[in-house]
Write a protein that holds these residues in place. Structure first.
Motif, PDB file in Angstrom:
ATOM      1  N   ASP A  70      19.595   1.340  20.752  1.00  0.00           N
ATOM      2  CA  ASP A  70      18.256   1.471  21.331  1.00  0.00           C
ATOM      3  C   ASP A  70      17.432   2.546  20.628  1.00  0.00           C
ATOM      4  N   VAL A  71      17.427   2.510  19.290  1.00  0.00           N
ATOM      5  CA  VAL A  71      16.619   3.432  18.493  1.00  0.00           C
ATOM      6  C   VAL A  71      15.939   2.659  17.367  1.00  0.00           C
ATOM      7  N   TRP A  72      14.797   3.190  16.943  1.00  0.00           N
ATOM      8  CA  TRP A  72      14.133   2.671  15.752  1.00  0.00           C
ATOM      9  C   TRP A  72      14.756   3.356  14.549  1.00  0.00           C
ATOM     10  N   GLN A  73      15.127   2.590  13.548  1.00  0.00           N
ATOM     11  CA  GLN A  73      15.770   3.138  12.362  1.00  0.00           C
ATOM     12  C   GLN A  73      15.503   2.232  11.169  1.00  0.00           C
ATOM     13  N   GLN A  74      15.913   2.694   9.986  1.00  0.00           N
ATOM     14  CA  GLN A  74      15.774   1.856   8.815  1.00  0.00           C
ATOM     15  C   GLN A  74      16.747   0.686   8.932  1.00  0.00           C
ATOM     16  N   PRO A  75      16.399  -0.443   8.330  1.00  0.00           N
ATOM     17  CA  PRO A  75      17.363  -1.554   8.283  1.00  0.00           C
ATOM     18  C   PRO A  75      18.613  -1.109   7.519  1.00  0.00           C
ATOM     19  N   GLY A  76      19.719  -1.679   7.853  1.00  0.00           N
ATOM     20  CA  GLY A  76      20.950  -1.337   7.147  1.00  0.00           C
ATOM     21  C   GLY A  76      22.157  -1.859   7.891  1.00  0.00           C
ATOM     22  N   VAL A 100       5.235  -9.160   3.849  1.00  0.00           N
ATOM     23  CA  VAL A 100       4.961  -8.123   4.852  1.00  0.00           C
ATOM     24  C   VAL A 100       5.148  -8.574   6.297  1.00  0.00           C
ATOM     25  N   LYS A 101       5.585  -9.796   6.506  1.00  0.00           N
ATOM     26  CA  LYS A 101       5.729 -10.289   7.879  1.00  0.00           C
ATOM     27  C   LYS A 101       7.205 -10.396   8.239  1.00  0.00           C
ATOM     28  N   PRO A 102       7.745  -9.321   8.832  1.00  0.00           N
ATOM     29  CA  PRO A 102       9.166  -9.369   9.164  1.00  0.00           C
ATOM     30  C   PRO A 102       9.452 -10.265  10.354  1.00  0.00           C
ATOM     31  N   SER A 103      10.629 -10.841  10.337  1.00  0.00           N
ATOM     32  CA  SER A 103      11.211 -11.441  11.529  1.00  0.00           C
ATOM     33  C   SER A 103      12.400 -10.525  11.802  1.00  0.00           C
ATOM     34  N   HIS A 104      13.267 -10.866  12.678  1.00  0.00           N
ATOM     35  CA  HIS A 104      14.414  -9.983  12.861  1.00  0.00           C
ATOM     36  C   HIS A 104      15.648 -10.768  13.254  1.00  0.00           C
ATOM     37  N   GLN A 105      16.785 -10.162  12.956  1.00  0.00           N
ATOM     38  CA  GLN A 105      18.082 -10.745  13.263  1.00  0.00           C
ATOM     39  C   GLN A 105      18.347 -10.539  14.750  1.00  0.00           C
ATOM     40  N   ILE A 106      18.399 -11.614  15.505  1.00  0.00           N
ATOM     41  CA  ILE A 106      18.463 -11.462  16.964  1.00  0.00           C
ATOM     42  C   ILE A 106      19.801 -10.921  17.472  1.00  0.00           C
ATOM     43  N   GLU A 107      20.875 -11.036  16.685  1.00  0.00           N
ATOM     44  CA  GLU A 107      22.182 -10.550  17.151  1.00  0.00           C
ATOM     45  C   GLU A 107      22.206  -9.027  17.276  1.00  0.00           C
ATOM     46  N   GLU A 108      21.584  -8.316  16.346  1.00  0.00           N
ATOM     47  CA  GLU A 108      21.697  -6.859  16.317  1.00  0.00           C
ATOM     48  C   GLU A 108      20.369  -6.127  16.447  1.00  0.00           C
ATOM     49  N   VAL A 109      19.266  -6.849  16.351  1.00  0.00           N
ATOM     50  CA  VAL A 109      17.963  -6.211  16.240  1.00  0.00           C
ATOM     51  C   VAL A 109      17.015  -6.751  17.317  1.00  0.00           C
ATOM     52  N   LEU A 110      16.358  -5.820  18.032  1.00  0.00           N
ATOM     53  CA  LEU A 110      15.391  -6.222  19.064  1.00  0.00           C
ATOM     54  C   LEU A 110      14.027  -6.532  18.461  1.00  0.00           C
ATOM     55  N   ALA A 111      13.649  -5.823  17.395  1.00  0.00           N
ATOM     56  CA  ALA A 111      12.332  -6.010  16.779  1.00  0.00           C
ATOM     57  C   ALA A 111      12.358  -5.391  15.387  1.00  0.00           C
ATOM     58  N   ALA A 112      11.397  -5.805  14.567  1.00  0.00           N
ATOM     59  CA  ALA A 112      11.201  -5.207  13.244  1.00  0.00           C
ATOM     60  C   ALA A 112       9.705  -5.059  13.045  1.00  0.00           C
ATOM     61  N   GLY A 113       9.290  -3.956  12.432  1.00  0.00           N
ATOM     62  CA  GLY A 113       7.863  -3.764  12.218  1.00  0.00           C
ATOM     63  C   GLY A 113       7.559  -2.645  11.249  1.00  0.00           C
ATOM     64  N   ASP A 124       0.812  -1.223   0.000  1.00  0.00           N
ATOM     65  CA  ASP A 124       0.000   0.000   0.000  1.00  0.00           C
ATOM     66  C   ASP A 124       0.843   1.270   0.000  1.00  0.00           C
ATOM     67  N   LYS A 125       2.134   1.161   0.228  1.00  0.00           N
ATOM     68  CA  LYS A 125       3.071   2.288   0.224  1.00  0.00           C
ATOM     69  C   LYS A 125       2.678   3.373   1.225  1.00  0.00           C
ATOM     70  N   LYS A 126       2.025   2.978   2.310  1.00  0.00           N
ATOM     71  CA  LYS A 126       1.645   3.938   3.346  1.00  0.00           C
ATOM     72  C   LYS A 126       2.355   3.672   4.666  1.00  0.00           C
ATOM     73  N   LYS A 127       3.248   2.695   4.665  1.00  0.00           N
ATOM     74  CA  LYS A 127       3.994   2.368   5.880  1.00  0.00           C
ATOM     75  C   LYS A 127       5.448   2.171   5.526  1.00  0.00           C
ATOM     76  N   ILE A 128       6.280   2.272   6.551  1.00  0.00           N
ATOM     77  CA  ILE A 128       7.716   2.100   6.371  1.00  0.00           C
ATOM     78  C   ILE A 128       8.199   1.057   7.380  1.00  0.00           C
ATOM     79  N   LEU A 129       9.136   0.235   6.954  1.00  0.00           N
ATOM     80  CA  LEU A 129       9.670  -0.824   7.802  1.00  0.00           C
ATOM     81  C   LEU A 129      10.854  -0.300   8.600  1.00  0.00           C
ATOM     82  N   LEU A 130      10.803  -0.472   9.907  1.00  0.00           N
ATOM     83  CA  LEU A 130      11.890  -0.051  10.786  1.00  0.00           C
ATOM     84  C   LEU A 130      12.343  -1.223  11.637  1.00  0.00           C
ATOM     85  N   ILE A 131      13.575  -1.133  12.092  1.00  0.00           N
ATOM     86  CA  ILE A 131      14.096  -2.093  13.066  1.00  0.00           C
ATOM     87  C   ILE A 131      14.432  -1.344  14.349  1.00  0.00           C
TER      88      ILE A 131
END
Length: 134
Positions: free
Chosen positions: A15-21, A94-107, A2-9
């Motif tokens: 301890d911040v929400w940011q773009q994956p990278g 659209v269903k993210p999981s996340h890399q547990i070594e560096e990422v607490l959550a993705a959404g 829908d291009k109305k949301k953005i994925l962050l980790i």
């Protein structure tokens, strides 16, 4: 999509929400491929089409973000500046999981969510280019 949301980790170390990278590997010579690899690693998503700022030059980042990074003595890393090359990808699922070594959550987040405050510059740039819809 829908291009109305953005994925962050939620980055574990900062301890911040940011773009994956992340960082280029020494064996990589293509920043676009490195960005795709890091995005897929951190989110568990298959990334689809890249939307370049200039379709004739897809290796040019959509945006470059330079910011100071505090020292991390536990990683023997001094304070320094980080220069993030931002590329835009559409997600193939659209269903993210996340890399547990560096990422607490993705959404996925609405564009005006408080967690997107740090990246409002690039969100506005994406909206102006018609990539994200209000």
């Amino acid at each position: 999509s829908d291009k109305k949301k953005i994925l962050l980790i939620h980055h574990k170390a900062y301890d911040v929400w940011q773009q994956p990278g992340g960082h280029w590997e020494e064996s990589e010579s293509d920043p676009l491929k490195a960005a795709r690899r890091e995005g897929e690693e951190e989110t568990g998503l298959k990334l689809g089409k890249n939307i370049p700022l200039d379709p004739k030059q897809p290796l040019i980042p959509f945006d470059i973000d330079s910011h100071p990074v505090p020292a991390r003595p536990n990683k023997d890393e001094p304070a320094h500046y980080h220069h993030g090359f931002r590329y835009i990808f559409l997600a193939e699922d659209v269903k993210p999981s996340h890399q547990i070594e560096e990422v607490l959550a993705a959404g996925w987040f609405k564009l005006d969510d408080s967690r997107t405050d740090r990246i409002q510059k690039v969100i506005k740039k994406m909206q102006a280019a018609g990539i994200l819809l209000q």
